[in-house]
Design a protein around this motif. Sequence first.
Motif, short mmCIF file in Angstrom:
data_model
loop_
_atom_site.label_atom_id
_atom_site.label_comp_id
_atom_site.label_asym_id
_atom_site.label_seq_id
_atom_site.Cartn_x
_atom_site.Cartn_y
_atom_site.Cartn_z
N THR A 11 0.88 -1.26 -0.02
CA THR A 11 -0.12 0.03 -0.09
C THR A 11 0.83 1.27 -0.03
N TRP A 15 2.34 4.33 -4.95
CA TRP A 15 1.36 3.81 -5.94
C TRP A 15 0.10 4.62 -6.11
N THR A 16 -0.35 5.40 -5.18
CA THR A 16 -1.09 6.27 -5.05
C THR A 16 -1.09 7.50 -5.83
N ASP A 84 -10.48 3.01 -1.99
CA ASP A 84 -9.26 2.15 -2.02
C ASP A 84 -9.67 1.03 -2.96
N PHE A 107 -4.04 0.98 -3.52
CA PHE A 107 -4.00 2.62 -3.71
C PHE A 107 -5.19 3.24 -3.59
#
Length: 114
Positions: A11, A15-16, A84, A107
Amino acid sequence: MPGSSVYLPTTDFNWTERAFALYAQGRLTVTEHTADGVSGVVVSGPCPRCDHHFVDRRSLDALTGLAGVNRNGEGEPSDLILLDVTCGCGIPHEGAPEGATGCGVSFRIELKRL
């Protein structure tokens, strides 16, 4: 790195950030819709980690009147939608547990409600 074929449950915020860049480029799309009074979204495009195409469909408010991440303190829909998302590309990734449908990355996408 994008295009990785090895399964990795992560997480990590990068990646976000990559998902946001893909969204800004118009490669990752989020479409909001309403049917029979229930709002939902479809997230579609390349995974920010493995770059394989995925489609994520979800309801935003199947249970009405409850507070939650997409609702304000009074239980009303918030102006922001927080999603999410976990890769569900369906491509086999080396080292993935049985039944895994993606590369393992999760992400967050934050959008203004239409």
